[in-house]
Design an enzyme around this catalytic site. Sequence first.
Site: not given
Length: 605
Positions: A178, A253
């Site tokens: 991320e 995710e």
Amino acid sequence: MLAFLLLLSASATKLQAQAVKHTFTLSDNAFLLDGKPFQIISGEMHYTRIPRGAWRQRMRMAKAMGLNTIGTYVFWNANEPQKGHYDFTGNNDIAEFVKIAREEGLWVILRPSPYVCAEWEFGGYPYWLEKEEGLQVRSTESKYLEAYHKYIMQIGKQLAPLQINHGGNILMVQIENEYGSYGADKKYLALNQKMFIEAGFDGQLYTCDPEDAIKNGHLPGLLPAINGVDDVARVKRLINENHDGKGPYYIAEWYPAWFDWWGEKHHTVPAEQYLTRLDKVLAAGISINMYMFHGGTTRGFMNGANYNDKEAYAPQVSSYDYDAPLDEAGNATDKFMKFRAVIEKYLPAGVALPEVPSAKPSMDIPAIHFTQTFGLFDQLPVVRLHTNPQTFEDLNQAYGFVLYRTTVAGGKTGTLKIDGLRDYGIIYINGKRTGILDRRLKQDSMQVTLPNGKVRIDILVENLGRINFGPYLLKNKKGITGKVLFDNTAVKNWYSYGLPLTNLNLHGKGIETGAGKPVIKKGGFDIKKPADTYLDLSNWGKGTVWINGHNLGRYWNIGPQQTIYVPAEWLKTGANDIEILELIKTEQNTISGLKTPVLNKLNPQ
């Protein structure tokens, strides 16, 4: 002889199966396993959060829910706890974790840091990076890249041979994590890719980011994955826009619930809120990784914390139950069964799910009475005097506690202020507890009265977890990071005693509880057969528990977590040892074990 031949034949068959090489590639719309479309149905679980003896059981539960893959981070601070000292043993043996997954018929998606977030101390970075002057994590700064390079080479030695293109079961490897939520330096991302390849990760690489960060965090040429989005059209659009109009499509995710932090309610979300969304994603052929499928427990002092300019410091609890499909002890939940029913609709023809194993046994433990009490302040190391308090990093200490001690002239009342308290400070005047300062509550000062004569001031500071997300990753030193002031005048000449509590090694005679000074209580209990249990700490104050030398994590009666999970794998038939460090309610002397956890009880602060 026949039995020996059968065993030899079975062993040969197993070795042959393990030697079969597969291919894993990308088409414009799908992942291809051996040239055929393959939908990844994965769930995240972390080797460090599950007792090694339970790894296989958790993986079998993954198979029973219909998963064909598991995802895991690799935790730099677990595998290189001190600079240049690597640990791939016991619960840190990530290669064995991957190999067991292969034996259980599961593929693996590997996420080998350097940064993981994961509600984990310092986002997975080792504390000693804070000691390197000028070092900038997640950047092209030279000291960081040097440390990172040495680390990833060691990870490559452990795991690169286990990639699918080398005959193993690792399908893909994620670079960074991320990153677009933190920065936008494509040169830095490219260096990640280069180092991964140099370390031997020469298979499929990918990046993952939430929707608002995917442009910053994606590296052209690699597959971009999306986090936190499950609308089919948006998933495809976001990946197409960042991958030359192509797939395949992967939600790296997908969140079936959330984590908890001290002093806030326990997070739960009913399964019904996810079923239609999961169904649509799988029907569209999109691959998915549930974060978390099984959370487990953040043991020891390894929890992280959140903090930004708008919100107060918020350390996470020890339980990483996450309201996930598999609970903290590895048992199927209602969410598990309902997700399984959805997944079952999309199994390949002729494939049937295994039966769901029954819940593991759990047990009550009657009241355990502690037989010895040791004063924490009687376990101090030899130290030198410094003008100013030393931080954890100054002391080469990662986690635990530091006691700061000085002597001043008394006979006055004033404001005692700790500049840069990180994170929880208990103040003692001449050995008597006087007050507590809590970073969560933005407390850094209090009024104190110093009696006449020479006065000893003790400040016991606990590292409640380094920040694991956001711009404060490099403002993560612990202890007293500034000065201690009395009525705006700096107090000088401090002894700084490191108390990492990695090995208790209690010495000296037991003491009587008194004056509210912190204590370590020691006792024992017998069991006929090990089973899971949950220590009930609702009547205790704040501290840490060890069973048979295993640090089970923190407890704190503010909640929401009121119990600590004790896995059967760490208990023994017959005699077992228990130690508790108690900071506040030092008069408590009994504890018991419950069959079920208490994760949702808050107490007024």
